[in-house]
Scaffold this motif. Structure first.
Motif, mmCIF file in Angstrom:
data_model
loop_
_atom_site.group_PDB
_atom_site.id
_atom_site.type_symbol
_atom_site.label_atom_id
_atom_site.label_comp_id
_atom_site.label_asym_id
_atom_site.label_seq_id
_atom_site.Cartn_x
_atom_site.Cartn_y
_atom_site.Cartn_z
ATOM 1 N N GLY A 134 0.777 -1.202 0.000
ATOM 2 C CA GLY A 134 0.000 0.000 0.000
ATOM 3 C C GLY A 134 0.824 1.275 0.000
ATOM 4 N N TYR A 135 0.189 2.340 -0.457
ATOM 5 C CA TYR A 135 0.815 3.647 -0.578
ATOM 6 C C TYR A 135 -0.142 4.724 -0.055
ATOM 7 C CZ TYR A 135 3.874 1.268 -3.981
ATOM 8 O OH TYR A 135 4.749 0.403 -4.605
ATOM 9 N N ILE A 136 0.429 5.761 0.521
ATOM 10 C CA ILE A 136 -0.300 6.980 0.855
ATOM 11 C C ILE A 136 0.515 8.142 0.308
ATOM 12 C CG2 ILE A 136 -1.361 8.396 2.662
ATOM 13 C CD1 ILE A 136 -1.124 6.004 4.555
ATOM 14 N N PHE A 137 -0.164 9.090 -0.360
ATOM 15 C CA PHE A 137 0.527 10.295 -0.838
ATOM 16 C C PHE A 137 -0.442 11.457 -0.767
ATOM 17 C CE2 PHE A 137 -1.542 8.655 -4.606
ATOM 18 C CZ PHE A 137 -1.918 9.774 -5.339
ATOM 19 N N GLN A 138 0.077 12.644 -0.989
ATOM 20 C CA GLN A 138 -0.777 13.824 -0.952
ATOM 21 C C GLN A 138 -0.389 14.802 -2.052
ATOM 22 O OE1 GLN A 138 -0.275 16.780 2.179
ATOM 23 N NE2 GLN A 138 1.614 15.806 2.865
ATOM 24 N N ILE A 139 -1.387 15.581 -2.494
ATOM 25 C CA ILE A 139 -1.104 16.755 -3.327
ATOM 26 C C ILE A 139 -0.621 17.852 -2.394
ATOM 27 C CG2 ILE A 139 -2.065 18.497 -4.868
ATOM 28 C CD1 ILE A 139 -4.117 16.448 -5.790
ATOM 29 N N ASN A 140 0.533 18.416 -2.700
ATOM 30 C CA ASN A 140 1.128 19.408 -1.821
ATOM 31 C C ASN A 140 2.014 20.318 -2.642
ATOM 32 O OD1 ASN A 140 1.662 20.697 0.610
ATOM 33 N ND2 ASN A 140 2.161 18.806 1.698
#
Length: 682
Positions: free
Chosen positions: A342-348
């Motif tokens: 799994g992966y978690i990312f954000q627009i930043n």
């Protein structure tokens, strides 16, 4: 200059007989974005211990500046205690001309007008310095020009006066909120790295009082603590991130205030959000809508012996079975299904910890969207894993850009994303009209392909400047879509494009209609606000004695600014009622889910009763005599029940009373035919 000093000294000594005054030297105020510090050594203070008998009485300043609302004035004591004197007051007026700050003043500095001649109550409490510290040492006047390269200014002189009967530190001994006590043992808290500290949590249970004298019964141990936030680090009421540690500064999992055990936590300090509840409120609504969102608890904080007001203890966004429940990604996961999650990312705004999109932002040609790795952390993710995630997001974006909604041929964009989660995220952002949505702090996660594998929107984060609490990018107005707002020209193109697709528009409309009768109903939202207001009324009084900012402008508060806590909460409730009504009138799309189509042969799924308390009947009509497959999913897309149905006009009965209240999807598939109905559990 001589005339100013004589007047200044006269103002100092007239009301303060038998006092000790120390004059500090001034100088130019830096206007390049740095804080100007003016130091004064205090020695020979007698008695030297500052307390309620003998301590700091007043701080006086004589300052010239051509735009007073650019300035933030603070006093720093020898032990590091920092007191806010004035925060961006005075509008376009000029100067602090012989201005004295004392807690006993009738008028607050925020209600004064330039040149602020006379005596005013500061926005912090001078009595905070009278905390039994040794007053002999270096005192500092700190002045920050928050609008660099604009106007210039000069500190002509400043003075500290000590004497008898001073203001005492803020008195705080009990609360019906949990109390968190942190002691850094003389260390300052910086942005990075974390410093080791002692933390105790006092919580005797719901509706029971908690006293500072009570034992630490919820947590008693070490933590590593640091400042957190971006723009919020400029607020005088700081927010903190911390980890629960053992004595060797190694992470340990701990359950705080009934939340699942973990090591990473956030202490959010509401400051421009004078309702004290915006983040906690939206996290609650997101959870009710079926998304994971950080669990929250309002607390009151004591930091190094100083009362710091109402805070919100929050779970940090993290991969964990109790938080974002996706597969753990190890260094050995470099191929096949193992690589897919799994992966978690954000627009930043920080591609240095992630990567750039291949596509421009919504209205800014040449400005690429930026993504940041959250899990695995940028320092830990392997190149092959980072490349896989970037390629997956690129495939989604390419499909979304395709004029035929497919890329490569025959694969629509919704092959890559969980459309329902994107609809829920979009509606939460828009209901709150969050000025930071889409372009900042916008999170996504992806599990392994074998566990669903689609890109899922969420968790939600960062709503303190939402709900009529920002005066830029048209965020203060009830009307208008934030996804379509050209705020900094950095909104991603995703949401404009999604709204052009009839399938997403219909999903959005169906989701809104379902949530509007439950989670997003005026009655539910006002009930959540009322429950928080009941809990916060007394703590809010203490918070706004510590931080005297009610009725004053704190960036980026819109006008008019309520002068009471009740007024702040009323503004919030009024906003939600008006915003919900506006979305009702504007949202496009058609919702046919659960409705019988008039055309011949239309297959339908019937649920009764709906809403249900758990017991309900599933019946299908119009399907051919062949095997059918059913699934019941929650709003995260997790399959809770599945199986096959006998042929033709069949019916099954279910008992879901063990599941939490909320909205669920019941789907029936036969060959290529799929019908979905929304089930509301009360």
């Amino acid at each position: 200059m001589k005339r100013f000093l004589l007047a200044f000294l006269g103002l100092l000594f007239f009301p303060l007989a038998h006092a000790q005054t120390y004059m500090g030297l001034g100088g130019p105020i830096d206007n390049s974005g740095q804080i100007s510090t003016f130091s004064q050594s205090v020695s020979g203070l007698s008695p030297s211990t500052l307390n309620a008998t003998h301590g700091l009485l007043s701080v006086c300043v004589d300052i010239t500046h051509t735009w007073d609302s650019d300035l933030v004035l603070r006093l720093r004591a020898p032990d590091g205690t920092t007191i806010l004197l004035s925060d961006r007051n005075g509008g376009s007026g000029q100067n602090y001309a012989n201005t004295c700050f004392t807690d006993s003043a009738v008028s607050g500095i925020a209600g004064g007008s330039p040149p602020f001649t006379g005596t005013f109550a500061p926005q912090g409490l001078l009595g905070t310095a009278n905390n039994a510290q040794d007053g002999n040492g270096i005192w500092q006047l700190e002045i920050e020009d928050v609008f660099p390269f604009g106007d210039s200014g000069l500190v002509i002189s400043w003075a500290l006066t000590f004497g008898a009967n001073p203001p005492a530190p803020f008195s705080f001994d009990s609360s019906f909120l949990p109390i968190i006590v942190i002691n850094t043992n003389g260390q300052g808290i910086g942005n990075d790295p974390k410093v080791i500290a002692d933390m105790g949590v006092i919580y005797n249970g719901p509706s029971l009082p908690n006293h500072l004298s009570d034992p630490y019964n919820d947590y008693n141990g070490k933590i590593g603590i640091e400042l957190r936030g971006r723009s919020s680090q400029g607020f005088d009421k700081k927010s903190y991130g911390f980890e629960t540690w053992d004595a060797s500064a190694v992470d340990i999992d701990a359950s705080l205030l009934g939340m699942p055990a973990e090591s990473d936590w956030v202490l959010h300090g509401p400051y421009p959000d004078k309702s004290l509840m915006r983040n906690a409120l939206m996290m609650e609504l997101a959870r009710q809508a079926g998304q994971y969102a950080s669990r929250t608890k309002h607390v009151e904080l004591m930091l190094n012996g100083s009362y710091e007001g109402v805070y919100v203890l929050m779970e940090k966004i993290k991969r964990d079975t109790g938080r974002v429940h996706i597969a753990k990604l190890d260094t050995s996961d470099v191929a096949g299904d193992d690589l897919t999650g799994g992966y978690i990312f954000q627009i930043n705004k920080d591609a240095s910890t992630g990567w750039y999109s291949n596509y421009d932002a919504q209205t800014s040609p040449g400005s690429k969207m930026q993504f940041s790795h959250v899990y695995p952390k940028h320092a830990d993710i392997l190149p092959v894993q980072a490349s896989y995630l970037a390629a997956y997001v690129d495939s989604f974006e390419a499909a979304l850009k395709s004029p035929l909604w497919s890329y490569p041929a025959g694969v629509r964009y919704d092959h890559y994303i969980d459309m329902h989660s994107f609809a829920v995220q979009h509606l939460l952002f828009e209901l709150a009209k969050n000025v930071d949505a889409y372009r900042l702090s916008t999170y996504f996660f992806k599990d392994k392909d074998s566990k669903g594998g689609k890109l899922t929107a969420g968790p939600m984060w960062d709503f303190d400047l939402a709900m009529h609490n920002a005066n830029y990018c048209d965020a203060e107005y009830v009307a208008g879509w934030m996804y379509d707002e050209h705020c900094d020209n950095e909104n991603p193109f995703w949401y404009q494009r999604l709204r052009q697709d009839s399938a997403f528009a219909n999903e959005l409309r169906c989701t809104w209609q379902a949530l509007r009768t439950t989670t997003f109903s005026d009655a539910n939202i006002l009930a959540v606000i009322d429950s928080m207001e009941t809990l916060l009324t007394d703590p809010a009084d203490r918070n706004f004695q510590r931080w005297q900012v009610l009725g004053t402008y704190l960036w980026p508060n819109p006008s008019p600014i309520p002068t009471t806590y009740v007024g702040e909460v009323t503004t919030l409730t009024t906003w939600f009622q008006a915003r919900g009504a506006w979305i009702d009138s504007q949202l496009a799309g058609t919702c046919l889910v659960g409705l019988q189509d008039a055309s011949a042969g239309m297959q339908t799924v019937l649920l009764s009763p709906n809403p249900s308390k758990g017991l309900f009947r599933l019946q299908v009509q119009g399907f051919q005599l062949a095997e059918m497959h059913y699934q019941i999913q929650n709003m995260l897309g997790q399959v809770l029940r599945s199986g096959t149905m006998p042929d033709g006009n069949a019916a099954l009965e279910f008992d879901l009373s063990a599941l939490p209240a909320g909205i669920y999807h019941v789907s029936v598939r036969q060959g290529e035919t799929l019908r979905v109905q929304k089930l509301v559990l009360e």
